[in-house]
Design an enzyme around this catalytic site. Structure first.
Site, PDB file in Angstrom:
ATOM      1  N   ASP A 173     -45.399 -51.654 -79.580  1.00 47.14           N
ATOM      2  CA  ASP A 173     -45.519 -50.395 -80.309  1.00 47.14           C
ATOM      3  C   ASP A 173     -46.853 -49.779 -79.882  1.00 47.14           C
ATOM      4  O   ASP A 173     -47.919 -50.264 -80.256  1.00 47.14           O
ATOM      5  CB  ASP A 173     -45.472 -50.676 -81.820  1.00 47.14           C
ATOM      6  CG  ASP A 173     -45.517 -49.406 -82.640  1.00 47.14           C
ATOM      7  OD1 ASP A 173     -46.133 -48.429 -82.186  1.00 47.14           O
ATOM      8  OD2 ASP A 173     -44.939 -49.398 -83.749  1.00 47.14           O
ATOM      9  N   ARG A 183     -25.667 -35.553 -80.204  1.00 46.78           N
ATOM     10  CA  ARG A 183     -26.031 -36.940 -80.565  1.00 46.78           C
ATOM     11  C   ARG A 183     -26.009 -37.838 -79.334  1.00 46.78           C
ATOM     12  O   ARG A 183     -26.635 -38.893 -79.280  1.00 46.78           O
ATOM     13  CB  ARG A 183     -25.119 -37.485 -81.679  1.00 46.78           C
ATOM     14  CG  ARG A 183     -25.468 -38.918 -82.097  1.00 46.78           C
ATOM     15  CD  ARG A 183     -24.963 -39.307 -83.492  1.00 46.78           C
ATOM     16  NE  ARG A 183     -23.619 -38.863 -83.763  1.00 46.78           N
ATOM     17  CZ  ARG A 183     -22.506 -39.445 -83.299  1.00 46.78           C
ATOM     18  NH1 ARG A 183     -22.596 -40.516 -82.543  1.00 46.78           N
ATOM     19  NH2 ARG A 183     -21.319 -38.964 -83.603  1.00 46.78           N
ATOM     20  N   LYS A 205     -47.141 -39.263 -84.516  1.00 44.55           N
ATOM     21  CA  LYS A 205     -48.594 -39.399 -84.542  1.00 44.55           C
ATOM     22  C   LYS A 205     -49.242 -38.637 -83.380  1.00 44.55           C
ATOM     23  O   LYS A 205     -49.093 -37.436 -83.296  1.00 44.55           O
ATOM     24  CB  LYS A 205     -48.940 -40.889 -84.539  1.00 44.55           C
ATOM     25  CG  LYS A 205     -48.125 -41.708 -85.543  1.00 44.55           C
ATOM     26  CD  LYS A 205     -48.478 -41.359 -86.975  1.00 44.55           C
ATOM     27  CE  LYS A 205     -47.440 -41.728 -88.015  1.00 44.55           C
ATOM     28  NZ  LYS A 205     -46.648 -42.904 -87.845  1.00 44.55           N
ATOM     29  N   TYR A 213     -46.985 -52.351 -88.937  1.00 42.59           N
ATOM     30  CA  TYR A 213     -46.815 -51.240 -89.874  1.00 42.59           C
ATOM     31  C   TYR A 213     -45.888 -51.704 -91.018  1.00 42.59           C
ATOM     32  O   TYR A 213     -44.917 -52.425 -90.776  1.00 42.59           O
ATOM     33  CB  TYR A 213     -46.230 -50.043 -89.117  1.00 42.59           C
ATOM     34  CG  TYR A 213     -45.764 -48.941 -90.025  1.00 42.59           C
ATOM     35  CD1 TYR A 213     -46.632 -48.346 -90.939  1.00 42.59           C
ATOM     36  CD2 TYR A 213     -44.455 -48.486 -89.987  1.00 42.59           C
ATOM     37  CE1 TYR A 213     -46.200 -47.346 -91.784  1.00 42.59           C
ATOM     38  CE2 TYR A 213     -44.019 -47.474 -90.823  1.00 42.59           C
ATOM     39  CZ  TYR A 213     -44.899 -46.910 -91.727  1.00 42.59           C
ATOM     40  OH  TYR A 213     -44.464 -45.920 -92.567  1.00 42.59           O
TER      41      TYR A 213
END
Ligand code: LCS
Length: 402
Positions: free
Chosen positions: A183, A58, A208, A111
């Protein structure tokens, strides 16, 4: 970016040296949750930051690190950080940049889930947001408030495909010492590099185009080391939306073909756009590569190509838009974008269903709007699928017959 190498070379070689991994051409997958220490004292030194080395996945993992170094180089930034999803990246950045009662200035459209996150931040922490295309310096200055913590931009905007002028916005924002977050999901660093235009932070839904094959959910951020190492030790480490080593490997594999894929996505989209423009059943087409697009001059300034996404409005109703999707043969009805397969969706009832109708219409998302992620198939086949579906719609038939 490392100026000695061109993008197409860096996308394959940056961030990895096979000599350090027994000559393995492909980046090894360090599928481990934790890393052993030679001694308790070494563990103490690693936690104290006195000795370099991995601790726990992590907090960092070599496969993930290879991807972070590659994306940083491709975006021309100091440091990259990988997340379990695009939304994990967006939320880690926005939570890091804001405190209660702050204000965020956003592009006129985001979005749906980013919009949802902002609504939650308003409700819980009174962090307000405004939406604007920031078309002129004056408009931008008028929108900036004393408590504006950051400017948050999508360009092209999902799904309306409007563009914002990144060079102008970052130049003005600097006067006010406000960081500009972009973004860059729709463009990828192959088509647009916001940091080189003066912006501060770049975010990707790597789900994407970066991945490109529809098999991973992931997010990436690139920014200055000072900011991102703080994010790594706070909103990333403690909220915990980190990327798995296998997902990092999938993205490293996908990235190698990014320029080839983006060239083809843009080529196909341009041709489909030209056919759509001529079709009487299509009311409007929104594509940044359109020379009549209201923001075409911005596209020419900051984007290498128009990209692979097209939104369009059909004649008729919401039901007709849904019917069009149902009539397609191989174009898949699905949210997401940037995959080899052409994907089509209805923003008003899918990606942007969480946005209240009034806000949605202000963003320009009508019930007749459809978004197409143009895939890598032969463009002629994509168009004939669309054309046969369009020809069966009653409102289109009527229009063609008149
Ligand atoms: N930013 C943009 C511009 C996006 O389009 C998406 C997802 C995200 C962030 C969030 O990324 P994720 O957490 O899903 O990796 N956009 C989607 C879309 O347009 N259709 O499905 C998902």
């Amino acid at each position: 970016m490392n100026k000695s190498k061109r993008f197409e070379t860096s996308v394959i070689h940056a961030g990895y040296d096979s000599k350090q991994h027994l000559g393995s051409l492909s980046t090894p997958i360090f599928q481990t949750s934790t890393f052993t220490f030679d001694s308790a004292e070494q563990g103490e030194r690693r936690f104290a930051g006195e000795e370099e080395g991995y601790i726990y996945s992590r907090l960092g993992n070599p496969t993930v690190r290879a991807l972070e170094e590659k994306i940083a180089e491709l975006e021309g930034g100091e440091m990259g950080l990988a997340f379990s999803s695009g939304m994990a990246a967006v939320s880690a950045v926005l939570v890091a940049l804001t405190k209660a009662d702050d204000h965020i200035l956003c592009s006129q459209g985001l979005y749906g889930c980013t919009f949802g996150l902002l609504s939650m931040m308003k409700e819980k922490y009174n962090i307000t947001s405004d939406f604007s295309l920031m078309e002129t310096e004056e408009e931008l200055r008028n929108r900036i408030q004393p408590n504006t913590a950051c400017i948050y931009i999508e360009t092209p905007i999902n799904p309306t495909m409007r563009l914002l002028d990144l060079e102008m916005i970052s130049r003005i924002a600097k006067e006010y010492n406000i960081p500009v977050v972009v973004d860059n999901t729709f463009s990828t660093p192959y088509l647009q590099r916001p940091l080189e235009l003066g912006c501060d932070i770049v975010i990707h839904s790597a789900t994407k185009y970066i991945g490109g094959h529809g098999d991973v959910i992931a997010g990436l951020v690139v920014a200055k080391e000072e900011f991102l190492s703080e994010v790594a030790m706070t909103t990333q480490k403690d909220i915990g939306g980190v990327m798995s080593p296998f997902d990092a490997w999938l993205l490293l594999r996908g990235l190698k073909t990014l320029p080839v894929r983006m060239d083809r996505h843009s080529f196909n989209a341009e041709r489909i756009f030209k056919e759509m423009e001529k079709h009487s059943g299509i009311k409007r087409v929104y594509y940044p590569g359109d020379t009549n697009h209201p923001d075409y001059s911005i596209k020419e300034k900051q984007m290498k190509q128009g990209g692979g996404l097209i939104s369009f409005e059909i004649e008729g109703s919401k039901e007709n838009a849904q019917e069009l999707l149902n009539l397609l043969s191989f174009i898949q009805i699905a949210v997401s974008l940037g995959d080899a397969e052409s994907l089509i969706q209805h923003p008003a009832t899918m990606t942007h269903a969480v946005v209240p109708e009034e806000e949605r219409l202000k963003m320009g998302i009508t019930d007749q709007m459809i978004r197409l992620s143009v895939g890598l198939e032969a463009w002629e086949d994509i168009w004939s699928d669309l054309e046969q579906a369009l020809s069966k719609l009653p409102a289109v038939k009527e229009k063609i017959n008149n």
